[in-house]
Design an enzyme around this catalytic site. Structure first.
Site, short mmCIF file in Angstrom:
data_model
loop_
_atom_site.label_atom_id
_atom_site.label_comp_id
_atom_site.label_asym_id
_atom_site.label_seq_id
_atom_site.Cartn_x
_atom_site.Cartn_y
_atom_site.Cartn_z
N ASP A 8 17.19 -13.92 -3.01
CA ASP A 8 17.15 -12.64 -2.30
C ASP A 8 17.69 -12.86 -0.89
O ASP A 8 17.24 -13.76 -0.18
CB ASP A 8 15.71 -12.13 -2.23
CG ASP A 8 15.12 -11.84 -3.61
OD1 ASP A 8 15.87 -11.85 -4.59
OD2 ASP A 8 13.90 -11.60 -3.68
N ASP A 129 11.53 -0.28 -11.73
CA ASP A 129 10.54 -0.75 -10.76
C ASP A 129 9.35 0.19 -10.84
O ASP A 129 9.49 1.39 -10.55
CB ASP A 129 11.13 -0.72 -9.35
CG ASP A 129 12.39 -1.57 -9.22
OD1 ASP A 129 12.57 -2.47 -10.04
OD2 ASP A 129 13.18 -1.32 -8.29
#
Length: 236
Positions: A8, A129
């Site tokens: 990330d 999500d």
């Protein structure tokens, strides 16, 4: 089952967040160095997220990510800041194996069909999500309906796979909540990669037994709570 170490990227650095909150970022240094570490330890694929893109700066880190794609030469799934079909197409043409379409997929669902028709379903992953059973969008700040209903819609539109992230446990290193994972896997007929809470070998075993296609290792991998070698052994 396949293991995807997370890389990330925020402000040019490899970081891990807790619950997606920017202020919680812990830096682990150069993203390429982190990627090569996991590849040297046996990883065969990477999960890359442009966090600056997710926070609204879609062009940031583009050169860095492009370099990472070309230098590693492995299977990469990429998400974060993909706000249009053109954004997704550029990454796919750069060499990303599959793009993760999240907020855009709920705002413009037809984008999934367009990308699948152009590049093939296998290269289009829809992001699911979930926060409290609802799909979370716009940096997980808003919700937009039942996660199972959206997952089915994404499948019908041509997504070749789904990335399921349980926002409620993401980054906490406290384990996977298997019930919503199993519910999703049973609800669709396409591969599901799971992120959020994968913190122990038993989590990997549980996901494998539930029928998950893959698992993303993030915070627990970087903190040393779970070893990549152990997770990969559990997959076999």
């Amino acid at each position: 089952m396949k293991i995807f170490p997370a890389v990330d990227i925020l402000g040019g650095r490899c970081v891990q967040l807790v619950q997606g909150k920017r202020e919680s970022a812990i830096s682990y240094g150069d993203p390429l160095a982190c990627a090569m570490r996991w590849l040297d330890e046996g990883a065969e694929a990477l999960h890359v997220v442009n966090l600056d893109g997710a926070f609204g700066s879609s062009g940031k880190n583009a050169d860095l990510i492009t370099g990472l794609i070309r230098k590693t030469g492995v299977e990469i799934e990429l998400g974060g800041g993909i706000r249009s079909v053109d954004d997704a197409a550029r990454w796919l043409e750069t060499g990303v194996f599959r793009v993760i379409i999240s907020t855009l997929a709920t705002q413009e669902p037809a984008c999934i069909r367009e990308l699948a028709d152009r590049f093939g379903s296998a290269r289009v992953m829809a992001g699911v999500d979930a926060k409290g059973g609802l799909i979370a969008v716009n940096g997980w700040q808003e919700t937009a309906g039942d996660y199972l209903a959206w997952a089915k819609k994404f499948e019908e539109l041509g997504a070749g796979s789904l990335l399921y992230t349980n926002v409620d446990v993401e980054g906490l290193q406290q384990g996977v909540r298997f019930e919503p994972v199993k519910r999703l896997i049973d609800h669709v007929g396409i591969p599901v990669v799971v992120a959020g809470g994968v913190s122990a070998r038993s989590d990997v075993a549980g996901l494998r037994n539930a029928g998950a296609f893959g698992a993303v290792l993030g915070s627990a991998l970087y903190s040393g709570k779970i070893k990549l070698k152990d997770a990969m052994e559990e997959c076999r």
